[in-house]
Scaffold this motif. Structure first.
Motif, PDB file in Angstrom:
ATOM      1  N   ASP A 109     -61.174  -7.722  25.401  1.00 33.28           N
ATOM      2  CA  ASP A 109     -61.200  -8.555  26.763  1.00 33.28           C
ATOM      3  C   ASP A 109     -62.434  -9.773  26.419  1.00 33.28           C
ATOM      4  O   ASP A 109     -62.082 -10.845  26.623  1.00 33.28           O
ATOM      5  CB  ASP A 109     -61.350  -8.179  28.133  1.00 33.28           C
TER       6      ASP A 109
ATOM      7  N   TYR B 180     -62.434 -12.097  23.431  1.00 30.06           N
ATOM      8  CA  TYR B 180     -61.155 -13.247  23.570  1.00 30.06           C
ATOM      9  C   TYR B 180     -61.691 -14.217  24.664  1.00 30.06           C
ATOM     10  O   TYR B 180     -61.447 -15.371  24.296  1.00 30.06           O
ATOM     11  CB  TYR B 180     -59.902 -12.611  24.276  1.00 30.06           C
ATOM     12  N   THR B 181     -62.528 -13.624  25.630  1.00 26.47           N
ATOM     13  CA  THR B 181     -63.116 -14.606  26.440  1.00 26.47           C
ATOM     14  C   THR B 181     -63.951 -15.849  25.934  1.00 26.47           C
ATOM     15  O   THR B 181     -63.919 -16.754  26.408  1.00 26.47           O
ATOM     16  CB  THR B 181     -63.555 -13.794  27.699  1.00 26.47           C
TER      17      THR B 181
ATOM     18  N   MET C 291     -62.172 -18.119  23.504  1.00 28.28           N
ATOM     19  CA  MET C 291     -61.429 -19.112  24.182  1.00 28.28           C
ATOM     20  C   MET C 291     -62.507 -20.075  24.933  1.00 28.28           C
ATOM     21  O   MET C 291     -61.978 -21.028  24.931  1.00 28.28           O
ATOM     22  CB  MET C 291     -60.535 -18.149  25.352  1.00 28.28           C
TER      23      MET C 291
ATOM     24  N   ILE D  19     -56.962 -12.988  17.016  1.00 31.81           N
ATOM     25  CA  ILE D  19     -56.198 -12.777  18.327  1.00 31.81           C
ATOM     26  C   ILE D  19     -55.113 -11.791  18.335  1.00 31.81           C
ATOM     27  O   ILE D  19     -55.198 -10.975  18.935  1.00 31.81           O
ATOM     28  CB  ILE D  19     -55.925 -14.309  18.627  1.00 31.81           C
TER      29      ILE D  19
ATOM     30  N   LEU E 160     -54.750  -8.682  20.718  1.00 35.72           N
ATOM     31  CA  LEU E 160     -53.736  -8.404  21.397  1.00 35.72           C
ATOM     32  C   LEU E 160     -53.024  -6.780  20.823  1.00 35.72           C
ATOM     33  O   LEU E 160     -52.738  -6.136  22.006  1.00 35.72           O
ATOM     34  CB  LEU E 160     -52.587  -9.244  20.995  1.00 35.72           C
TER      35      LEU E 160
ATOM     36  N   LYS F 164     -53.544 -12.003  27.154  1.00 34.57           N
ATOM     37  CA  LYS F 164     -54.266 -13.404  27.092  1.00 34.57           C
ATOM     38  C   LYS F 164     -54.042 -14.382  27.937  1.00 34.57           C
ATOM     39  O   LYS F 164     -54.931 -15.033  28.673  1.00 34.57           O
ATOM     40  CB  LYS F 164     -54.370 -13.790  25.455  1.00 34.57           C
ATOM     41  N   ASP F 165     -52.869 -14.108  28.680  1.00 36.82           N
ATOM     42  CA  ASP F 165     -52.252 -14.993  29.362  1.00 36.82           C
ATOM     43  C   ASP F 165     -53.108 -14.718  30.823  1.00 36.82           C
ATOM     44  O   ASP F 165     -53.598 -15.876  31.546  1.00 36.82           O
ATOM     45  CB  ASP F 165     -50.711 -14.984  29.919  1.00 36.82           C
TER      46      ASP F 165
ATOM     47  N   TYR G  50     -56.780 -16.225  30.509  1.00 36.84           N
ATOM     48  CA  TYR G  50     -56.833 -17.486  30.746  1.00 36.84           C
ATOM     49  C   TYR G  50     -56.646 -17.764  32.221  1.00 36.84           C
ATOM     50  O   TYR G  50     -57.528 -18.748  32.831  1.00 36.84           O
ATOM     51  CB  TYR G  50     -55.586 -18.237  30.104  1.00 36.84           C
TER      52      TYR G  50
END
Ligand code: 5GP
Ligand code: MN
Length: 346
Positions: free
Chosen positions: A168, A171-172, A175, A194, A198, A204-205, A208
């Motif tokens: 998590d 990815y943050t 992004m 990515i 996953l 990921k949504d 965001y």
């Protein structure tokens, strides 16, 4: 498979440190952003899961849109607890320096880290790393420090051990340092990574949404005011400037992080390749630059504001009045006319 990037001798050195030491501090830069907090928490979870005693310390507060990250509430703010933090830093065996290249980026923590007896490891992607660590993992071609943390963990053979919480955070950081994969993000390996994240179960949504759908009403109104009333365009240089005084920020009850993302917005205008955001703070004037193509935001910042950063995202600090900072910016613009002209038709 992805390419190796981090050299094998550096991986060995980090492995050796991790075999020997378990009292670990992770530090990151002042006004921590998504990559600073993301990379720190990713490494924090990985090292804590392996049984180490780990604390993340940053100089000052980070924006509210990062608070959902697991472990964020345990991050120690140096500004609030300097003595406790000094003790932890001086007693540590190993210090990871994440997402910064020179000690002045951690402000008053700099001398404390410099003097600490601990071994030090830099993991960073800013150009021109300083020489203050025992291992310097610095790859400016990689778009985030969080991606480097992913690569480091994998290269140590621990992809399996990586938790969803680490994923998590990685990815943050990936992004936020690429504007949700809209710049600095053409390396296909980013998307391979990515895919791997996953598989760890990240949503990921939702991430965001946690980061970008988190405006308060005040913050959104301040954005509207800023764009409508405070944006100057310099068409002949493809440049723009937005500025905010302390008083204007107070009017909208601005809190830490509330102007995050403002710097990028004028680049949405066709023909603008260089955007400056100059904000009056309590103790200094904060400068942010964003650019497109190869317009060198970092060179501009280094030359006029003693700052630095990446080609397309840079910043600096100015100790003087807001108006003086604006005057320096406006006077400097013509000197970058050549860089503008070579980018405007791209
Ligand atoms: P921001 O505008 O988001 O604060 O910073 C963008 C980038 O510019 C950061 O990732 C960092 O690399 C760089 N940066 C920001 N402020 C400074 C500064 O005061 N000094 C240096 N050397 N780099 C900065
Ligand atoms: Mn970064």
């Amino acid at each position: 498979m992805i390419s190796k990037v981090i050299s094998q001798d550096k991986i060995h050195k980090v492995e050796d440190f991790l075999n020997r030491y378990d009292k670990i501090i992770i530090v990151s830069h002042v006004s921590p952003d998504g990559d600073a907090v993301g990379s720190s928490l990713a490494l924090y979870h990985y090292l804590s899961d392996a049984g180490n005693d780990v604390t993340v310390i940053v100089p000052n507060a980070f924006p509210g849109f990062l608070r959902w990250l697991k472990g964020a509430k345990d991050i120690l703010l140096y500004e609030k607890y300097p003595e406790f933090a000094n003790k932890l830093i001086s007693e540590a065996d190993l210090i990871f320096c994440l997402d910064f290249n020179v000690l002045k980026r951690i402000h008053t923590m700099g001398p404390v880290v410099a003097e600490a007896k601990a071994k030090k490891v830099m993991i960073d992607h800013h150009p021109e790393p300083g020489d203050f660590c025992d291992v310097t993992i610095s790859y400016p071609e990689i778009s985030s420090t969080s991606e480097l943390v992913f690569r480091l963990i994998c290269r140590m053979g621990d992809f399996e051990a990586m938790s969803k919480l680490s994923a998590d955070a990685i990815y943050t950081g990936m992004m936020t340092d690429t504007g949700a994969f809209t710049y600095n993000s053409n390396n296909p390996e980013i998307y391979y990574i990515i895919g791997e994240l996953l598989k760890k179960g990240i949503d990921k949504d939702q991430i965001y949404s946690n980061v970008y759908h988190s405006y308060t009403e005040d913050r959104y109104r301040m954005l509207g005011y800023t764009l409508s009333e405070k944006m100057k365009i310099y068409n002949e240089y493809g440049a723009s400037l937005i500025s905010l005084t302390i008083e204007e920020q107070r009017r909208f009850n601005a809190r830490k992080g509330d102007t995050e993302g403002f710097a990028n917005l004028p680049l949405n205008i066709g023909g603008i390749v260089f955007a400056a955001f100059i904000r009056e703070d309590e103790d200094m004037v904060k400068i942010s630059f964003r650019s497109q193509g190869d317009f060198p935001a970092n060179a501009f910042s280094a030359r006029y504001f003693n700052g630095g950063g990446h080609l397309n995202a840079a910043g600096g600090e100015y100790y003087g009045s807001l108006n003086d900072a604006i005057a320096i910016f406006e006077k400097a613009l013509p000197e970058f006319a050549a860089e503008y002209n070579s980018n405007k038709n791209k």
